[in-house]
Design a protein around this motif. Structure first.
Motif, PDB file in Angstrom:
ATOM      1  N   HIS A 122       7.019  33.570   1.370  1.00 14.96           N
ATOM      2  CA  HIS A 122       7.880  34.728   1.150  1.00 14.96           C
ATOM      3  C   HIS A 122       9.185  34.582   1.912  1.00 14.96           C
ATOM      4  O   HIS A 122       9.208  34.364   3.109  1.00 14.96           O
ATOM      5  N   LEU A 123      10.310  34.713   1.178  1.00 14.37           N
ATOM      6  CA  LEU A 123      11.637  34.722   1.788  1.00 14.37           C
ATOM      7  C   LEU A 123      12.088  36.160   1.981  1.00 14.37           C
ATOM      8  O   LEU A 123      11.634  37.055   1.277  1.00 14.37           O
ATOM      9  N   THR A 124      12.992  36.394   2.898  1.00 10.47           N
ATOM     10  CA  THR A 124      13.607  37.707   3.026  1.00 10.47           C
ATOM     11  C   THR A 124      15.094  37.577   2.794  1.00 10.47           C
ATOM     12  O   THR A 124      15.680  36.525   3.052  1.00 10.47           O
ATOM     13  N   PRO A 125      15.743  38.624   2.283  1.00  9.07           N
ATOM     14  CA  PRO A 125      17.114  38.497   1.797  1.00  9.07           C
ATOM     15  C   PRO A 125      18.139  38.092   2.847  1.00  9.07           C
ATOM     16  O   PRO A 125      19.161  37.521   2.519  1.00  9.07           O
ATOM     17  N   GLN A 126      17.881  38.376   4.142  1.00  9.19           N
ATOM     18  CA  GLN A 126      18.878  38.027   5.141  1.00  9.19           C
ATOM     19  C   GLN A 126      18.933  36.535   5.419  1.00  9.19           C
ATOM     20  O   GLN A 126      19.890  36.037   5.997  1.00  9.19           O
ATOM     21  N   VAL A 127      17.886  35.813   5.029  1.00  8.66           N
ATOM     22  CA  VAL A 127      17.831  34.386   5.330  1.00  8.66           C
ATOM     23  C   VAL A 127      18.885  33.645   4.527  1.00  8.66           C
ATOM     24  O   VAL A 127      18.983  33.801   3.313  1.00  8.66           O
ATOM     25  N   GLN A 128      19.678  32.853   5.191  1.00  4.81           N
ATOM     26  CA  GLN A 128      20.688  32.045   4.511  1.00  4.81           C
ATOM     27  C   GLN A 128      20.047  30.730   4.079  1.00  4.81           C
ATOM     28  O   GLN A 128      19.726  29.881   4.906  1.00  4.81           O
ATOM     29  N   VAL A 129      19.837  30.601   2.798  1.00  6.37           N
ATOM     30  CA  VAL A 129      19.155  29.437   2.253  1.00  6.37           C
ATOM     31  C   VAL A 129      20.168  28.542   1.568  1.00  6.37           C
ATOM     32  O   VAL A 129      20.945  28.990   0.730  1.00  6.37           O
ATOM     33  N   GLN A 130      20.181  27.279   1.911  1.00  6.72           N
ATOM     34  CA  GLN A 130      21.073  26.329   1.256  1.00  6.72           C
ATOM     35  C   GLN A 130      20.222  25.208   0.672  1.00  6.72           C
ATOM     36  O   GLN A 130      19.624  24.426   1.399  1.00  6.72           O
ATOM     37  N   VAL A 131      20.109  25.182  -0.639  1.00  9.17           N
ATOM     38  CA  VAL A 131      19.360  24.120  -1.303  1.00  9.17           C
ATOM     39  C   VAL A 131      20.222  23.519  -2.393  1.00  9.17           C
ATOM     40  O   VAL A 131      21.113  24.163  -2.927  1.00  9.17           O
ATOM     41  N   SER A 132      19.956  22.295  -2.745  1.00 10.02           N
ATOM     42  CA  SER A 132      20.807  21.574  -3.682  1.00 10.02           C
ATOM     43  C   SER A 132      20.289  21.716  -5.103  1.00 10.02           C
ATOM     44  O   SER A 132      19.091  21.649  -5.348  1.00 10.02           O
ATOM     45  N   SER A 133      21.217  21.944  -6.041  1.00 11.22           N
ATOM     46  CA  SER A 133      20.825  22.034  -7.452  1.00 11.22           C
ATOM     47  C   SER A 133      21.602  21.025  -8.285  1.00 11.22           C
ATOM     48  O   SER A 133      21.848  21.225  -9.460  1.00 11.22           O
ATOM     49  N   ALA A 134      22.009  19.949  -7.671  1.00 11.92           N
ATOM     50  CA  ALA A 134      22.756  18.920  -8.375  1.00 11.92           C
ATOM     51  C   ALA A 134      21.892  18.271  -9.450  1.00 11.92           C
ATOM     52  O   ALA A 134      20.658  18.391  -9.440  1.00 11.92           O
ATOM     53  N   TRP A 135      22.560  17.566 -10.364  1.00 15.31           N
ATOM     54  CA  TRP A 135      21.852  16.887 -11.452  1.00 15.31           C
ATOM     55  C   TRP A 135      20.735  15.987 -10.913  1.00 15.31           C
ATOM     56  O   TRP A 135      19.605  16.022 -11.389  1.00 15.31           O
ATOM     57  N   THR A 136      21.037  15.214  -9.899  1.00 17.60           N
ATOM     58  CA  THR A 136      20.045  14.288  -9.338  1.00 17.60           C
ATOM     59  C   THR A 136      18.885  15.045  -8.721  1.00 17.60           C
ATOM     60  O   THR A 136      17.715  14.711  -8.949  1.00 17.60           O
ATOM     61  N   ALA A 137      19.192  16.075  -7.933  1.00 13.24           N
ATOM     62  CA  ALA A 137      18.132  16.858  -7.291  1.00 13.24           C
ATOM     63  C   ALA A 137      17.241  17.521  -8.336  1.00 13.24           C
ATOM     64  O   ALA A 137      16.015  17.580  -8.172  1.00 13.24           O
ATOM     65  N   ALA A 138      17.839  18.011  -9.399  1.00 15.46           N
ATOM     66  CA  ALA A 138      17.054  18.670 -10.448  1.00 15.46           C
ATOM     67  C   ALA A 138      16.078  17.696 -11.091  1.00 15.46           C
ATOM     68  O   ALA A 138      14.914  18.034 -11.351  1.00 15.46           O
ATOM     69  N   HIS A 139      16.538  16.481 -11.345  1.00 15.17           N
ATOM     70  CA  HIS A 139      15.651  15.513 -11.988  1.00 15.17           C
ATOM     71  C   HIS A 139      14.606  14.970 -11.026  1.00 15.17           C
ATOM     72  O   HIS A 139      13.486  14.641 -11.451  1.00 15.17           O
ATOM     73  N   MET A 140      14.941  14.898  -9.744  1.00 13.25           N
ATOM     74  CA  MET A 140      13.913  14.571  -8.756  1.00 13.25           C
ATOM     75  C   MET A 140      12.849  15.668  -8.722  1.00 13.25           C
ATOM     76  O   MET A 140      11.651  15.384  -8.653  1.00 13.25           O
ATOM     77  N   SER A 141      13.263  16.912  -8.769  1.00  8.42           N
ATOM     78  CA  SER A 141      12.326  18.031  -8.744  1.00  8.42           C
ATOM     79  C   SER A 141      11.435  18.020  -9.978  1.00  8.42           C
ATOM     80  O   SER A 141      10.223  18.244  -9.892  1.00  8.42           O
ATOM     81  N   TYR A 142      12.041  17.759 -11.122  1.00  7.81           N
ATOM     82  CA  TYR A 142      11.322  17.703 -12.394  1.00  7.81           C
ATOM     83  C   TYR A 142      10.285  16.581 -12.405  1.00  7.81           C
ATOM     84  O   TYR A 142       9.167  16.751 -12.903  1.00  7.81           O
ATOM     85  N   ASP A 143      10.643  15.435 -11.859  1.00 10.19           N
ATOM     86  CA  ASP A 143       9.749  14.272 -11.715  1.00 10.19           C
ATOM     87  C   ASP A 143       9.001  13.972 -13.010  1.00 10.19           C
ATOM     88  O   ASP A 143       7.769  13.941 -13.062  1.00 10.19           O
ATOM     89  N   ASN A 144       9.783  13.775 -14.074  1.00  9.03           N
ATOM     90  CA  ASN A 144       9.210  13.415 -15.384  1.00  9.03           C
ATOM     91  C   ASN A 144       8.175  14.426 -15.878  1.00  9.03           C
ATOM     92  O   ASN A 144       7.193  14.064 -16.524  1.00  9.03           O
ATOM     93  N   GLY A 145       8.421  15.681 -15.576  1.00  9.42           N
ATOM     94  CA  GLY A 145       7.549  16.742 -16.067  1.00  9.42           C
ATOM     95  C   GLY A 145       6.398  17.090 -15.148  1.00  9.42           C
ATOM     96  O   GLY A 145       5.665  18.048 -15.425  1.00  9.42           O
ATOM     97  N   LYS A 146       6.235  16.387 -14.041  1.00 11.98           N
ATOM     98  CA  LYS A 146       5.138  16.693 -13.118  1.00 11.98           C
ATOM     99  C   LYS A 146       5.468  17.899 -12.238  1.00 11.98           C
ATOM    100  O   LYS A 146       4.557  18.484 -11.629  1.00 11.98           O
ATOM    101  N   MET A 147       6.728  18.251 -12.117  1.00 10.60           N
ATOM    102  CA  MET A 147       7.176  19.442 -11.391  1.00 10.60           C
ATOM    103  C   MET A 147       6.689  19.445  -9.941  1.00 10.60           C
ATOM    104  O   MET A 147       6.371  20.493  -9.372  1.00 10.60           O
ATOM    105  N   ASP A 148       6.709  18.282  -9.324  1.00 16.13           N
ATOM    106  CA  ASP A 148       6.182  18.193  -7.957  1.00 16.13           C
ATOM    107  C   ASP A 148       7.196  17.640  -6.964  1.00 16.13           C
ATOM    108  O   ASP A 148       6.840  17.306  -5.827  1.00 16.13           O
ATOM    109  N   GLY A 149       8.473  17.563  -7.356  1.00 19.46           N
ATOM    110  CA  GLY A 149       9.445  16.918  -6.483  1.00 19.46           C
ATOM    111  C   GLY A 149      10.430  17.865  -5.815  1.00 19.46           C
ATOM    112  O   GLY A 149      11.434  17.409  -5.244  1.00 19.46           O
ATOM    113  N   PHE A 150      10.192  19.174  -5.844  1.00 18.36           N
ATOM    114  CA  PHE A 150      11.172  20.127  -5.333  1.00 18.36           C
ATOM    115  C   PHE A 150      11.405  19.974  -3.828  1.00 18.36           C
ATOM    116  O   PHE A 150      12.548  20.007  -3.362  1.00 18.36           O
ATOM    117  N   VAL A 151      10.340  19.830  -3.067  1.00 10.90           N
ATOM    118  CA  VAL A 151      10.476  19.671  -1.621  1.00 10.90           C
ATOM    119  C   VAL A 151      11.145  18.339  -1.308  1.00 10.90           C
ATOM    120  O   VAL A 151      12.078  18.260  -0.500  1.00 10.90           O
TER     121      VAL A 151
END
Length: 526
Positions: A122-151
């Motif tokens: 659970h996150l709370t709204p005051q927390v300043q979160v900085q995460v990357s959503s670049a093309w490369t990061a998105a495809h790493m997160s997707y991991d060929n459909g396994k959806m296990d690369g977000f961390v």
């Protein structure tokens, strides 16, 4: 008294039945859009920034949210014991990147836990979160459909990967959950491209990014020279509306509306660069949206993107805060901003024939468990939260229909009868499944628009009690089903049928004198 032959009776019956059928199909007390027959005359698209569906609605009852026991490997390509465990973020601790701030007492991410996975927390709204959503990061997160690369993707870019697993709930974004309770939450709505903001905003405007995959204007082959250098030659929906004489406006919170940015993309298109007066007339500051409602000049289609503009009455805690919700911006301030825009419509005459769509441009680096459909080399992207708010929206409905940003285009094209732009909008579902034009119209739900994290939360209801014919519009049907008309309309229909019948009888009498016979007594000739 006049007797009518068989042919006259047949004619009268056909006319009467036809008129009654037409009457029964028309809604009582409702002005229809003259182009499509749908009782929506105004569309308002509010586009916020960078959150996945699971990040905002992963724990919403009845939605396709985070599966029980979800846990992701910190590195799906390794057997390393390095792990990150779920934890609740301190609401006053600004966390942005690995090595900046970590949970209390932890100075190194390797010390987080001894497990091999990271679970949603659970996150709370005051927390300043900085995460990357670049093309490369998105495809790493997707991991060929396994959806296990977000961390792993966030760690790869030297960010705190465990933050990708954080989520919000009603205690953090109560107004959004209230809208879901009372109107429609789409839980199968995808961003159009598996990547960041700029290309997805281009899809929102035009149904394509023209091959652009990042915020610098690069294609898969490179070549990007920054947003300011773009001169995009394909058509937008705004251009098609202009050519079809349908009113529209593109509202932005930026200080200079006609300056192109990652979010304010309309000035990047050659049509508007070559027709600058059209751009100046239609690309306006967000205050102009409020003014248009007050002045009775709200256009048929409105897009609203965030920026520096704040509505009056924002909480003092939100002074100077970014309202886009783009990490590390606060979610509570962004939600207050959105609620103020929705309230402006709800408290006006436009509520009765308006549909508002609130969506987010991309996943922002946050976890989502549903693998997006693969339709081409660019998308779909990850799921994003989407709310459909209207008196004609189904009440408390979770819509599982597959949508993407092309669906927003398709909805406008369907209602206002303008041509499709390209394959994406042509093949997308049109969002009509979210509506029931046979129901009694829903009342507004005006939120206080002053929520600050930590305030007590009480779910709000618009008090709607549905009265419906049981029919609803869907993306596979040609048009809406409507209410049975009122008694007044039926009586009026009967009177018209009587007039038509009398006229028909007179025509038959003149044509068939042999069948028009005698008066039965003197009084008949009166």
């Amino acid at each position: 008294m006049v007797r009518v032959g068989r042919s006259g009776l047949t004619f009268l019956a056909v006319v009467s039945v036809t008129f009654l059928l037409v009457t029964l199909q028309a809604p009582s007390g409702l002005a229809l859009n003259s182009s499509s027959g749908i009782p929506i005359k105004h569309l308002v698209y509010i586009i916020q920034e960078n959150h996945s569906f699971d990040n905002y609605f992963g724990t919403y009852p009845g939605a396709n949210g985070i599966p029980p026991g979800t846990a992701l490997p910190v590195n799906p390509n390794s057997t390393s014991p390095l792990t990150a465990a779920p934890f609740h973020l301190n609401g006053t601790l600004p966390i942005s990147i690995v090595g900046d701030e970590l949970p209390p007492g932890v100075s190194d991410p390797e010390e987080l836990s001894a497990s091999s996975s990271a679970s949603p927390f659970h996150l709370t709204p005051q927390v300043q979160v900085q995460v990357s959503s670049a093309w490369t990061a998105a495809h790493m997160s997707y991991d060929n459909g396994k959806m296990d690369g977000f961390v792993y993707a966030q760690n790869y870019f030297h960010l705190n990967g465990t933050l990708a697993m954080g989520y919000y709930d009603r205690s953090d974004i109560p107004y959004y959950w209230d809208y879901a309770d009372n109107y429609v939450l789409a839980d199968n709505f995808y961003s159009s491209l598996l990547g960041p903001s700029l290309p997805n905003h281009l899809y929102i405007a035009s149904g394509t990014s023209g091959g652009i995959v990042d915020d610098s204007g690069n294609t898969l082959n490179g070549g990007g020279n920054g947003v300011g250098s773009l001169n995009l030659t394909w058509a937008t929906l705004a251009q098609e509306l202009t050519l079809s004489n349908v009113t529209w406006a593109w509202y932005t919170g930026e200080a200079v509306p006609v300056s192109g940015t990652v979010w304010n993309v309309l000035p990047l298109f050659s049509y508007f660069q070559e027709h600058f007066q059209v751009l100046e007339t239609h690309d306006l500051g967000t205050q102009s949206f409020i003014d248009a409602i007050s002045n009775g000049t709200l256009p048929a289609v409105s897009w609203i993107t965030p920026g520096f503009w704040h509505p009056p009455g924002m909480p003092s805690a939100c002074a100077g805060q970014d309202v886009s919700e783009h990490p590390p911006a606060r979610q509570d301030c962004g939600m207050d901003y959105v609620a103020s825009l929705v309230n402006a419509v709800m408290e006006s005459k436009y509520w009765q024939d308006t549909a508002i769509v609130v969506t987010w441009d991309d996943y922002g680096g946050f976890y989502d468990h549903v693998a997006p459909p693969v339709i081409d080399q660019y998308g779909e992207g990850f799921r994003v939260p989407t709310l459909i708010i209207s008196p004609w929206a189904k009440h408390g409905y979770v819509d599982n229909t597959v949508y993407e940003f092309g669906s927003m285009l398709k909805l406008a094209e369907t209602i206002f009868r303008v041509p499709s732009l390209n394959t994406r909008d042509l093949t997308s579902n049109d969002m009509l499944n979210a509506f029931d034009f046979g129901q009694s119209p829903q009342p507004p739900l005006v939120e206080p628009a002053n929520f600050v994290a930590g305030m007590p939360v009480q779910p709000l209801s618009n008090g709607y009690a549905s009265t419906s014919t049981g029919s609803s519009s869907s993306s596979t049907t040609a048009g809406p089903a409507y209410q049975i008309p009122s008694l007044t309309v039926v009586l009026l229909a009967g009177a018209v049928v009587a007039v038509v019948g009398a006229a028909a009888a007179l025509l038959v009498r003149r044509r068939n004198q042999s069948l028009v016979v005698r008066a039965w007594d003197r009084e008949d000739f009166g």
